[in-house]
Design a protein around this motif. Structure first.
Motif, PDB file in Angstrom:
ATOM      1  N   CYS A   4       0.849  -1.192   0.000  1.00 53.12           N
ATOM      2  CA  CYS A   4       0.000   0.000   0.000  1.00 53.12           C
ATOM      3  C   CYS A   4       0.883   1.240   0.000  1.00 53.12           C
ATOM      4  CB  CYS A   4      -0.926   0.005   1.211  1.00 53.12           C
ATOM      5  SG  CYS A   4      -2.446  -0.921   0.941  1.00 53.12           S
ATOM      6  N   GLY A   5       0.697   2.078  -1.007  1.00 59.31           N
ATOM      7  CA  GLY A   5       1.514   3.270  -1.150  1.00 59.31           C
ATOM      8  C   GLY A   5       0.894   4.484  -0.484  1.00 59.31           C
ATOM      9  N   PRO A   6       1.453   5.665  -0.761  1.00 57.04           N
ATOM     10  CA  PRO A   6       1.023   6.878  -0.059  1.00 57.04           C
ATOM     11  C   PRO A   6      -0.194   7.530  -0.682  1.00 57.04           C
ATOM     12  CG  PRO A   6       2.756   7.422  -1.598  1.00 57.04           C
ATOM     13  CD  PRO A   6       2.555   5.921  -1.704  1.00 57.04           C
ATOM     14  N   THR A   7      -0.912   8.280   0.138  1.00 54.20           N
ATOM     15  CA  THR A   7      -1.884   9.241  -0.377  1.00 54.20           C
ATOM     16  C   THR A   7      -1.119  10.547  -0.515  1.00 54.20           C
ATOM     17  OG1 THR A   7      -3.696   8.132   0.759  1.00 54.20           O
ATOM     18  CG2 THR A   7      -4.073  10.394   0.048  1.00 54.20           C
ATOM     19  N   LEU A  64      -7.851  17.070  -2.534  1.00 48.16           N
ATOM     20  CA  LEU A  64      -8.593  18.298  -2.840  1.00 48.16           C
ATOM     21  C   LEU A  64      -8.487  19.308  -1.700  1.00 48.16           C
ATOM     22  CD1 LEU A  64     -11.856  16.907  -4.504  1.00 48.16           C
ATOM     23  CD2 LEU A  64      -9.964  18.102  -5.617  1.00 48.16           C
ATOM     24  N   ALA A  65      -8.560  18.823  -0.463  1.00 48.39           N
ATOM     25  CA  ALA A  65      -8.459  19.728   0.678  1.00 48.39           C
ATOM     26  C   ALA A  65      -7.102  20.421   0.714  1.00 48.39           C
ATOM     27  CB  ALA A  65      -8.691  18.948   1.974  1.00 48.39           C
ATOM     28  N   GLN A  66      -6.027  19.666   0.429  1.00 51.62           N
ATOM     29  CA  GLN A  66      -4.694  20.259   0.443  1.00 51.62           C
ATOM     30  C   GLN A  66      -4.501  21.213  -0.730  1.00 51.62           C
ATOM     31  OE1 GLN A  66      -2.778  19.800   2.986  1.00 51.62           O
ATOM     32  NE2 GLN A  66      -1.087  21.066   2.262  1.00 51.62           N
ATOM     33  N   LYS A  72      -3.455  25.501  -5.137  1.00 51.52           N
ATOM     34  CA  LYS A  72      -2.975  24.821  -6.344  1.00 51.52           C
ATOM     35  C   LYS A  72      -4.055  23.869  -6.838  1.00 51.52           C
ATOM     36  CE  LYS A  72       1.841  24.937  -4.780  1.00 51.52           C
ATOM     37  NZ  LYS A  72       3.035  24.119  -4.409  1.00 51.52           N
ATOM     38  N   THR A  73      -3.817  23.293  -8.006  1.00 49.76           N
ATOM     39  CA  THR A  73      -4.755  22.299  -8.504  1.00 49.76           C
ATOM     40  C   THR A  73      -4.472  20.960  -7.835  1.00 49.76           C
ATOM     41  OG1 THR A  73      -3.338  21.528 -10.318  1.00 49.76           O
ATOM     42  CG2 THR A  73      -4.748  23.455 -10.753  1.00 49.76           C
ATOM     43  N   ALA A  74      -5.452  20.079  -7.892  1.00 55.46           N
ATOM     44  CA  ALA A  74      -5.273  18.752  -7.309  1.00 55.46           C
ATOM     45  C   ALA A  74      -4.126  18.006  -7.985  1.00 55.46           C
ATOM     46  CB  ALA A  74      -6.570  17.955  -7.435  1.00 55.46           C
ATOM     47  N   LEU A  75      -4.004  18.162  -9.302  1.00 51.70           N
ATOM     48  CA  LEU A  75      -2.931  17.491 -10.025  1.00 51.70           C
ATOM     49  C   LEU A  75      -1.568  18.014  -9.583  1.00 51.70           C
ATOM     50  CD1 LEU A  75      -2.160  15.470 -12.239  1.00 51.70           C
ATOM     51  CD2 LEU A  75      -2.312  17.339 -13.893  1.00 51.70           C
ATOM     52  N   GLU A  76      -1.449  19.322  -9.405  1.00 47.08           N
ATOM     53  CA  GLU A  76      -0.169  19.893  -8.955  1.00 47.08           C
ATOM     54  C   GLU A  76       0.211  19.363  -7.575  1.00 47.08           C
ATOM     55  OE1 GLU A  76      -0.243  24.275 -11.182  1.00 47.08           O
ATOM     56  OE2 GLU A  76      -1.197  24.015  -9.221  1.00 47.08           O
TER      57      GLU A  76
END
Length: 457
Positions: A4-7, A64-66, A72-76
């Protein structure tokens, strides 16, 4: 092996990194036993809600919260912290996975998986566009964590909003219906939305590794509900037990407290550099404790590990200047036995300390043993040897290492030995090492390739 990797919405702290080291240790031990390891470690960049109970479809995605917090955008956000995660793994000598699928790029796999579960009667669509797994349809639920369905109850603040869409209180969301204007949503046959966190790992592990997975790793906090739910989903799809061994690493405390923003004791790998400590001092500190035992990490522990690491590298560099000798079989065997005994790394580290002080083992043998066993420990113990050694490619190009020059013909033999090792022709590689030794050239193998030095005449 699946890990299991990171969020990817923040930097990984040292407690997270302890979990990621676990799969690396298993891999190194398996590979030293000549097993081929294929590792899949996911990247969660969508679907992990701020409420870890993961039962509120209206909850907020951590990425999305961060993104909103940083403007910034979610992708960034996701790509920035994904890159930071990979940099941390590299600094800790944790080898990269063969497969690192991103959740946001694996949505078709998840939609297909959910459709199959609905078709088989193990999942159902709700009026709001969500899809839930029917927990009672999987008889083995709770065998991994010890939780029984009858003992599970919904949180009081979510009972009304979520319970209306569920047939049973312990069912969980495979897909979460959401408004189309929300970022990170996708169209699906049952409605626009996004995948549940547990859905991701089942879909990606089955796709990349198939229906027989030898080992699945993760932190102890993931055992329930994440791994319990993942197991139910995967086994239902496959019709049999998919994961043969679940391996969980225990929690990490720092200075006696759980790491959390509220307590102000979240420690990142970069904080070690700020104190002048080698990142691999953290790896050594982890190795001095069993992975399945809770660990209390302190700055004193890290400083002590850093001193040990630097001393060992100095010793290894000094031993490399001495005449070569065969590895110490008793010490090597004891370390391998410790790793075989459920990764008893503290015993393995104690064996290294014993070898360091053993007057009955020649310096050259100590060098060979430390260099060989570092394939398991991953502490870069031959780092300082590189100051007086060169590799076969450099020698063939005419770049001479510090110290005596190579004897005539030695560079060609080094190059031939490197080729033999690349082709896994160990018999030829051993024969060439013996031939080089007779010419006064000591060759040792490290995780970064072969290194050599010329014995003084």
């Amino acid at each position: 092996m699946y890990a299991c990797g990171p969020t990817v919405y923040r930097y990984a702290h040292v407690g997270n990194l302890r979990s990621y080291l676990l799969s690396d240790l298993i891999r190194r031990a398996a590979e030293l036993r000549r097993l081929q390891v294929t590792l899949c470690q996911n990247i969660t960049d969508v679907g992990h809600l701020a409420d870890d109970a993961e039962i509120d479809p209206a909850g907020e995605d951590k990425v999305l919260a961060q993104a909103r917090a940083e403007g910034k955008t979610a992708l960034e956000i996701a790509r920035f912290y994904e890159d930071a995660f990979r940099a941390d793994l590299a600094a800790l000598n944790i080898r990269p996975a063969e497969h690192s699928p991103r959740a946001s790029e694996s949505i078709p796999l998840m939609i297909d998986m959910i459709a199959r579960l609905i078709e088989s009667g193990h999942a159902y669509a709700a009026a709001d566009g969500s899809v839930f797994f029917a927990a009672r349809s999987f008889p083995g639920y709770g065998e991994l964590s010890g939780n029984r369905l009858d003992d599970l109850r919904p949180g009081h603040r979510l009972a009304e909003s979520v319970g209306a869409h569920k047939r049973f209180h312990a069912d969980w969301a495979l897909w979460k219906g959401a408004a189309a204007e929300r970022e990170l949503t996708w169209p699906a046959p049952w409605g626009t939305g996004f995948p549940g966190w547990h859905t991701e790992c089942s879909a990606m592990s089955l796709h990349h590794l198939g229906e027989r997975i030898d080992v699945h790793t993760g932190g102890i906090d993931l055992r329930f509900p994440h791994h319990e739910d993942e197991r139910a989903q995967s086994d239902t799809l496959a019709g049999h037990e998919v994961v043969q061994r679940w391996v969980h690493g225990e929690h990490l405390l720092f200075e006696g407290r759980k790491m959390a923003k509220s307590t102000g004791n979240v420690v990142l790998l970069g904080d070690l550099a700020g104190r002048g400590l080698d990142p691999l001092a953290l790896r050594l500190a982890f190795l001095e404790h069993r992975y399945r035992q809770q660990m209390n990490l302190t700055w004193d522990t890290l400083e002590g590990a850093d001193k040990t690491l630097r001393r060992w590298r100095e010793q290894v560099a000094a031993w490399a200047r001495e005449p070569s000798a065969p590895m110490s079989r008793p010490h090597t065997g004891a370390v391998l036995a410790a790793f075989d005994a459920d990764l008893d790394t503290p015993s393995a580290i104690r064996e290294l300390r014993s070898l360091e002080k053993d007057p009955g083992v020649a310096p050259g043998a100590k060098f060979e043993t430390f260099a060989h066993l570092d394939q398991l420990f991953g502490l870069d113990l031959v780092r300082d040897v590189g100051k007086i050694m060169g590799d076969a490619a450099g020698a063939a190009a005419g770049t001479a290492p510090a110290g005596p020059a190579l004897p005539d013909g030695a560079a060609a033999l080094l190059q031939a030995r490197a080729a033999a090792r690349h082709d896994a022709d160990w018999a030829v590689a051993d024969r060439l090492r013996d031939q080089l030794s007779s010419m006064g050239v000591t060759v040792s193998d490290t995780p970064d390739g072969q290194v050599w030095t010329v014995r003084p005449a």
